[in-house]
Motif scaffolding. Structure first.
Motif, PDB file in Angstrom:
ATOM      1  N   SER A  44      -5.460   9.665   4.343  1.00  0.00           N
ATOM      2  CA  SER A  44      -5.447   8.953   3.269  1.00  0.00           C
ATOM      3  C   SER A  44      -4.084   8.630   2.823  1.00  0.00           C
ATOM      4  N   GLY A  45      -3.849   7.439   2.600  1.00  0.00           N
ATOM      5  CA  GLY A  45      -2.607   7.032   1.974  1.00  0.00           C
ATOM      6  C   GLY A  45      -1.779   6.323   2.963  1.00  0.00           C
ATOM      7  N   THR A  46      -2.143   6.723   4.064  1.00  0.00           N
ATOM      8  CA  THR A  46      -1.281   6.021   5.367  1.00  0.00           C
ATOM      9  C   THR A  46      -1.446   4.525   5.756  1.00  0.00           C
ATOM     10  N   THR A  47      -2.520   4.025   5.513  1.00  0.00           N
ATOM     11  CA  THR A  47      -2.696   2.696   5.829  1.00  0.00           C
ATOM     12  C   THR A  47      -1.767   1.968   4.688  1.00  0.00           C
ATOM     13  N   ASN A  48      -2.009   2.099   3.519  1.00  0.00           N
ATOM     14  CA  ASN A  48      -1.388   1.849   2.207  1.00  0.00           C
ATOM     15  C   ASN A  48       0.148   1.503   2.593  1.00  0.00           C
ATOM     16  N   GLN A  49       0.830   2.976   3.092  1.00  0.00           N
ATOM     17  CA  GLN A  49       2.228   2.891   3.463  1.00  0.00           C
ATOM     18  C   GLN A  49       2.529   1.697   4.392  1.00  0.00           C
ATOM     19  N   LEU A  50       1.552   1.625   5.428  1.00  0.00           N
ATOM     20  CA  LEU A  50       1.875   0.728   6.806  1.00  0.00           C
ATOM     21  C   LEU A  50       1.810  -0.490   6.263  1.00  0.00           C
ATOM     22  N   VAL A  51       0.857  -0.882   5.496  1.00  0.00           N
ATOM     23  CA  VAL A  51       0.865  -2.369   4.891  1.00  0.00           C
ATOM     24  C   VAL A  51       2.050  -2.583   4.011  1.00  0.00           C
ATOM     25  N   ALA A  52       2.532  -1.708   3.072  1.00  0.00           N
ATOM     26  CA  ALA A  52       3.612  -1.779   2.250  1.00  0.00           C
ATOM     27  C   ALA A  52       4.835  -2.288   2.926  1.00  0.00           C
ATOM     28  N   TRP A  53       5.039  -1.344   4.246  1.00  0.00           N
ATOM     29  CA  TRP A  53       6.201  -1.779   5.241  1.00  0.00           C
ATOM     30  C   TRP A  53       6.050  -2.878   5.637  1.00  0.00           C
ATOM     31  N   CYS A  54       5.118  -3.669   6.029  1.00  0.00           N
ATOM     32  CA  CYS A  54       4.888  -4.837   6.523  1.00  0.00           C
ATOM     33  C   CYS A  54       5.387  -5.889   5.625  1.00  0.00           C
ATOM     34  N   GLN A  55       4.850  -5.699   4.320  1.00  0.00           N
ATOM     35  CA  GLN A  55       5.101  -6.495   3.335  1.00  0.00           C
ATOM     36  C   GLN A  55       6.489  -6.635   2.661  1.00  0.00           C
ATOM     37  N   ALA A  56       7.314  -5.358   2.646  1.00  0.00           N
ATOM     38  CA  ALA A  56       8.737  -5.141   2.343  1.00  0.00           C
ATOM     39  C   ALA A  56       9.438  -5.952   3.274  1.00  0.00           C
ATOM     40  N   LEU A  57       9.236  -6.143   4.432  1.00  0.00           N
ATOM     41  CA  LEU A  57      10.079  -6.663   5.509  1.00  0.00           C
ATOM     42  C   LEU A  57       9.857  -8.168   5.312  1.00  0.00           C
ATOM     43  N   SER A  58       8.667  -8.650   5.039  1.00  0.00           N
ATOM     44  CA  SER A  58       8.336  -9.901   5.168  1.00  0.00           C
ATOM     45  C   SER A  58       6.844 -10.421   4.645  1.00  0.00           C
ATOM     46  N   PRO A  59       6.954 -11.039   3.296  1.00  0.00           N
ATOM     47  CA  PRO A  59       5.864 -11.119   2.700  1.00  0.00           C
ATOM     48  C   PRO A  59       4.698 -11.952   3.469  1.00  0.00           C
ATOM     49  N   LEU A  60       5.346 -12.949   4.488  1.00  0.00           N
ATOM     50  CA  LEU A  60       4.538 -13.928   5.185  1.00  0.00           C
ATOM     51  C   LEU A  60       4.613 -13.387   6.729  1.00  0.00           C
ATOM     52  N   HIS A  61       4.442 -12.083   6.970  1.00  0.00           N
ATOM     53  CA  HIS A  61       4.523 -11.412   8.230  1.00  0.00           C
ATOM     54  C   HIS A  61       3.315 -12.026   9.062  1.00  0.00           C
ATOM     55  N   ASP A  62       4.122 -11.735  10.639  1.00  0.00           N
ATOM     56  CA  ASP A  62       3.091 -12.304  11.581  1.00  0.00           C
ATOM     57  C   ASP A  62       1.947 -11.328  11.573  1.00  0.00           C
ATOM     58  N   ALA A  63       0.669 -11.778  11.534  1.00  0.00           N
ATOM     59  CA  ALA A  63      -0.729 -10.956  11.447  1.00  0.00           C
ATOM     60  C   ALA A  63      -0.733 -10.288  12.677  1.00  0.00           C
ATOM     61  N   ARG A  64      -0.106 -10.655  13.712  1.00  0.00           N
ATOM     62  CA  ARG A  64      -0.562  -9.958  14.856  1.00  0.00           C
ATOM     63  C   ARG A  64       0.396  -8.540  14.958  1.00  0.00           C
ATOM     64  N   GLU A  65       1.564  -8.673  14.329  1.00  0.00           N
ATOM     65  CA  GLU A  65       2.369  -7.624  14.204  1.00  0.00           C
ATOM     66  C   GLU A  65       1.997  -6.729  13.173  1.00  0.00           C
ATOM     67  N   TYR A  66       1.370  -7.303  11.994  1.00  0.00           N
ATOM     68  CA  TYR A  66       0.840  -6.405  10.947  1.00  0.00           C
ATOM     69  C   TYR A  66      -0.286  -5.389  11.733  1.00  0.00           C
ATOM     70  N   ASP A  67      -1.081  -6.186  12.525  1.00  0.00           N
ATOM     71  CA  ASP A  67      -2.255  -5.470  13.100  1.00  0.00           C
ATOM     72  C   ASP A  67      -1.771  -4.248  14.173  1.00  0.00           C
ATOM     73  N   ALA A  68      -0.544  -4.681  14.693  1.00  0.00           N
ATOM     74  CA  ALA A  68       0.085  -3.554  15.654  1.00  0.00           C
ATOM     75  C   ALA A  68       0.621  -2.424  14.862  1.00  0.00           C
ATOM     76  N   VAL A  69       1.064  -2.677  13.449  1.00  0.00           N
ATOM     77  CA  VAL A  69       1.700  -1.565  12.658  1.00  0.00           C
ATOM     78  C   VAL A  69       0.332  -0.931  12.263  1.00  0.00           C
ATOM     79  N   VAL A  70      -0.438  -1.499  11.523  1.00  0.00           N
ATOM     80  CA  VAL A  70      -1.271  -0.731  10.734  1.00  0.00           C
ATOM     81  C   VAL A  70      -2.751  -0.047  11.330  1.00  0.00           C
ATOM     82  N   ALA A  71      -2.766  -0.339  12.716  1.00  0.00           N
ATOM     83  CA  ALA A  71      -3.805   0.084  13.472  1.00  0.00           C
ATOM     84  C   ALA A  71      -3.407   1.626  13.748  1.00  0.00           C
ATOM     85  N   THR A  72      -2.043   2.073  13.744  1.00  0.00           N
ATOM     86  CA  THR A  72      -1.591   3.121  14.300  1.00  0.00           C
ATOM     87  C   THR A  72      -1.851   4.418  13.472  1.00  0.00           C
ATOM     88  N   GLY A  73      -2.031   4.054  12.098  1.00  0.00           N
ATOM     89  CA  GLY A  73      -2.748   5.301  11.366  1.00  0.00           C
ATOM     90  C   GLY A  73      -4.015   6.040  11.843  1.00  0.00           C
TER      91      GLY A  73
END
Ligand code: ASP
Ligand code: MG
Length: 405
Positions: A44-73
Motif C-alpha cells: 500500500s502506498g507504493t503505486t501512489n508514490q510511483l505515479v507521483a514520481w512520473c507526474q513530478a518529472l513531467s505532467p504530460l509523461h509518455d503513457a508507455r513509460e508511466y506503465d513501465a514505472v507503475v507496474a513495478t510495485g
C-alpha cells in the motif's frame, strides 16, 4: 479439491509481517489440497508514490513509460510473497504479466485484458506449485508493459480465475465483505452473505469502492464466483453470484453514495429538435461521461437542461459547452459541485412497486430536497446537496428495513 484464485490488495501486503500472514493463508488452502494461484497488488502506498514520481518529472509523461514505472510495485510483492511461501515450505514462483502472458490492448494506463494463456500455470498448479501473479499489469500487442487502471488487480484476479477455470476467486481486502451501506456512516449496516453481480455492479459504479467496476463486469460475463473477505479476520465474506443463487431477494439490497459528480444546468436552451444531440454529442467526443439527465417542459420556447458529469471531467465539459454556446444559444451555464448522488439498489425492484416512492418520502421527512432523479431497472438515484449525504443514507437505510437488529 478445487482450484482457487486468491487476491490480496495493498493493505494486505503492506509490510513483511502481513506478507508472512498472507503466505500462511495461502499455505492453509494449499494444505487443504487446493490448487492455488495468488494475485497481488503493490504494497500500500507504493503505486501512489510511483505515479507521483512520473507526474513530478513531467505532467504530460509518455503513457508507455508511466506503465513501465507503475507496474513495478506488483513485481516486488510477487517476489516477496514467493520467498515467504518458500520459507514455510510451499513451492511457489512469481509471474509477471508478460511472462504468463496476460495480453491486453495498447490503451496504456487503462488497458483491457484481451487473453490470458493459462496452460503452463495450470500444469504447475496441478504439480503443487503456487503461482504468485502480478495484478494490474499485462503486455500490449507490441510487447510493451501495460497497466489496467487504478484498482486493476481485482480485474486481473477475476480474469485469471476465468482463464484458469477456477472454482472461486477470493478477493482479500481490508473490509470483511459487502455491506448494505458504508458502515462508517451507518453503524447499523449489515454484511451481506450474497449479492448478485448486477447489484454489485450498480453499487461499485455508484461509489461503493470495494471492487473495481470492471472486475465485476468481467465476473458477471464469465460467471466467476467472487468472494470478498478480510485478510485480517477469519470471517465468512460476501459471495458475488448469479441472481438465481439468491433465494430471498430483498427489494433494496444496498445504498451507495458518491460525491464525485458535479451538476451542470444550461439555462434557457432553445426547445427544438437536435439540441440534446448538439449538446451531448460534443461532450461525448471530449470523453465526458454524462450520468443523470433531466430536461424540463418548455414554457416560452426554451427549457432548462440539467445533467451531471464526473467532477474530474468538469473543466473539459465547461470548455466544450462554452464552445457550443454560439451554435446552440443557451443563456447561461450554472454549475454546482456541492452535490452527492445517493442510490438505492436491488434486484427485487423489478417485481416490487413503490421503491421510488419510499425513497422520496423518506427524504421528504428529513426535509432533504431532491435536485435530479434517475432510475434503472434495479436502481433509483437522486442528487441532493452534499451536506445531506449522511442524513439521507441513514434515513434510507432505515426506510428500507436494512438496519441491523
Ligand atoms: N496497485 C494498483 C493500484 O494501486 C492496482 C491495485 O491495487 O489494484 O491502483
Ligand atoms: Mg483495490
Amino acid at each position: 479439491m478445487s482450484r482457487i484464485v486468491m487476491k490480496f490488495g495493498g493493505t494486505s501486503v503492506a509490510d513483511l509481517d502481513r506478507i508472512r500472514a498472507v503466505a500462511a493463508r495461502v499455505k492453509r488452502e494449499r494444505d487443504a489440497g487446493h490448487e492455488v494461484a495468488v494475485v497481488v497488488s503493490a504494497m500500500s502506498g507504493t503505486t501512489n508514490q510511483l505515479v507521483a514520481w512520473c507526474q513530478a518529472l513531467s505532467p504530460l509523461h509518455d503513457a508507455r513509460e508511466y506503465d513501465a514505472v507503475v507496474a513495478t510495485g506488483e513485481q516486488v510483492t510477487t517476489g516477496l510473497l514467493a520467498i515467504a511461501l518458500q520459507e514455510i515450505g510451499v513451492e511457489a514462483r512469481s509471474w509477471q504479466g508478460w511472462q504468463i502472458p496476460i495480453r491486453t490492448d495498447n490503451a496504456h494506463g487503462k488497458a483491457r485484458i484481451a487473453a490470458i494463456e493459462g496452460a503452463e500455470l495450470i500444469r504447475r498448479m496441478q504439480a503443487g506449485q503456487v503461482a504468485v501473479v502480478s495484478g494490474f499489469q499485462g503486455i500490449s500487442p507490441t510487447g510493451r508493459i501495460t497497466t489496467l487502471g487504478r484498482g486493476g488487480s481485482d480485474t486481473s484476479a477475476v480474469a485469471l480465475a476465468a482463464a484458469l477455470k477456477a472454482d472461486r476467486c477470493d478477493i482479500y481486502t481490508d473490509v470483511d465483505g459487502v455491506y448494505t451501506t458504508d458502515p462508517r456512516i451507518v453503524p447499523k449496516a449489515r454484511k451481506l452473505a450474497k449479492i448478485s453481480y448486477e447489484e454489485m455492479l450498480e453499487l461499485a459504479s455508484v461509489g461503493a469502492k470495494v471492487l473495481q467496476t470492471r472486475s465485476v463486469e468481467l465476473a458477471m460475463n464469465e460467471h466467476v464466483r467472487v468472494q470478498v473477505l478480510s485478510s485480517f479476520a477469519d470471517l465468512p465474506g460476501t459471495l458475488v453470484v448469479d441472481e438465481d443463487e439468491i433465494v430471498e431477494k430483498e427489494t433494496v439490497s444496498g445504498i451507495a453514495y458518491s460525491r464525485d459528480e458535479a451538476k451542470i444546468t444550461l439555462r434557457r436552451v432553445p426547445d427544438r429538435p437536435g439540441v440534446a444531440a448538439g449538446v451531448f454529442g460534443p461532450l461525448a467526443q471530449q470523453a465526458v461521461n454524462v450520468d443523470m439527465i433531466v430536461q424540463n417542459i418548455a414554457a416560452d420556447g426554451t427549457t432548462d437542461l440539467t445533467f451531471t458529469v464526473g467532477k474530474a471531467d468538469l473543466p473539459r465539459a465547461l470548455a466544450a459547452l462554452e464552445a457550443l454556446r454560439p451554435q446552440i444559444g443557451f443563456a447561461e451555464v450554472q454549475t454546482d459541485t456541492d452535490v452527492a448522488k445517493i442510490s438505492v439498489v436491488g434486484v427485487g425492484m423489478r417485481s416490487h412497486a413503490g421503491v421510488a416512492a419510499t425513497m422520496f418520502r423518506a427524504l421528504a421527512d428529513k426535509a432533504i430536497n431532491i435536485e435530479v432523479i434517475s432510475t434503472s431497472e434495479i436502481k433509483v438515484s437522486v442528487l441532493v446537496a452534499s451536506e445531506y449525504t449522511e442524513l439521507a443514507v441513514r434515513a434510507l437505510h432505515t426506510a428500507y428495513g436494512l438496519d441491523a437488529a
